[in-house]
Design a protein around this motif. Structure first.
Motif, mmCIF file in Angstrom:
data_model
loop_
_atom_site.group_PDB
_atom_site.id
_atom_site.type_symbol
_atom_site.label_atom_id
_atom_site.label_comp_id
_atom_site.label_asym_id
_atom_site.label_seq_id
_atom_site.Cartn_x
_atom_site.Cartn_y
_atom_site.Cartn_z
ATOM 1 N N ARG A 86 38.607 37.974 41.108
ATOM 2 C CA ARG A 86 37.561 38.983 40.995
ATOM 3 C C ARG A 86 37.914 39.920 39.851
ATOM 4 N NH1 ARG A 86 37.363 42.494 44.616
ATOM 5 N NH2 ARG A 86 39.429 42.208 45.518
ATOM 6 N N ASN A 88 36.498 43.435 37.971
ATOM 7 C CA ASN A 88 35.590 44.574 37.996
ATOM 8 C C ASN A 88 36.062 45.618 36.997
ATOM 9 O OD1 ASN A 88 33.740 43.928 40.351
ATOM 10 N ND2 ASN A 88 35.750 43.650 41.282
ATOM 11 N N LEU A 133 38.787 48.444 45.041
ATOM 12 C CA LEU A 133 38.344 47.218 44.367
ATOM 13 C C LEU A 133 39.375 46.094 44.490
ATOM 14 C CD1 LEU A 133 36.626 48.677 41.191
ATOM 15 C CD2 LEU A 133 35.520 47.322 42.998
ATOM 16 N N THR A 142 32.518 41.342 42.474
ATOM 17 C CA THR A 142 33.051 40.914 41.180
ATOM 18 C C THR A 142 31.989 41.122 40.116
ATOM 19 O OG1 THR A 142 34.325 39.205 40.017
ATOM 20 C CG2 THR A 142 32.404 38.447 41.295
ATOM 21 N N ALA A 144 31.325 43.962 38.799
ATOM 22 C CA ALA A 144 30.699 45.273 39.004
ATOM 23 C C ALA A 144 31.266 46.314 38.041
ATOM 24 C CB ALA A 144 30.916 45.739 40.436
#
Length: 163
Positions: A86, A88, A133, A142, A144
């Motif tokens: 992920r 971010n 996060l 993910t 974001a």
């Protein structure tokens, strides 16, 4: 004709801002992702700025660099989501860092007045967002961009509305 200050800065200053922000983030992710591909995945949180979400006068290199971090984050999120990675990005607004402390009380009041919450953020508030996060609580997040800005990116809040 006079050029705006941000575009009249030296080419080397602009290039330096781009190298630090975009190339630095790219290289960090390149090696983080390579390591994460050998395990169960993981989470990367990049650091941008609210400046990367909208223009800021006289800060062309900084603003372009932060916008580049946001774009790189989104691309990496798309490229590695299936591998359990992920990616971010946090976009802080006015935060009481050493730089704002040194700028003085007047600068701090001005920064606070630019947010709907009428205060500057604290470093711990940004850190808590990064930790969230990275946690399992954000396991479906993910790509974001998370502003930590006291509502600044939400829009304008005039002191008085006329109807």
């Amino acid at each position: 004709m006079t050029l705006p200050c941000s575009l009249s800065s030296t080419r080397s200053n602009f290039d330096r801002a781009i190298r630090i922000n975009i190339r630095g983030t790219f290289l960090g992710m390149k090696y983080q992702i390579a390591a994460m591909l050998h395990g169960p995945g993981g989470a990367i949180v990049n650091m941008a700025s609210i400046a990367g979400l909208h223009g800021v006068a006289d800060l062309a290199g900084y603003t372009a660099g932060k916008a580049g971090i946001i774009a790189l984050t989104r691309v990496a999120a798309l490229d590695y989501a299936e591998q359990g990675i992920r990616v971010n990005v946090v976009a802080p607004g006015p935060i009481l860092t050493h730089r704002l402390e040194v700028a003085g009380e007047q600068a701090q009041l001005l920064a606070a007045g630019a947010t709907p919450m009428r205060r500057v953020g604290r470093v711990g508030e940004v850190a808590a967002t990064v930790l969230w996060l990275c946690s399992g609580q954000a396991s479906f997040v993910t790509g974001a961009v998370l502003p930590v800005d006291g509502g600044q990116f939400a829009g304008l809040r005039p002191p008085q509305m006329h109807r």
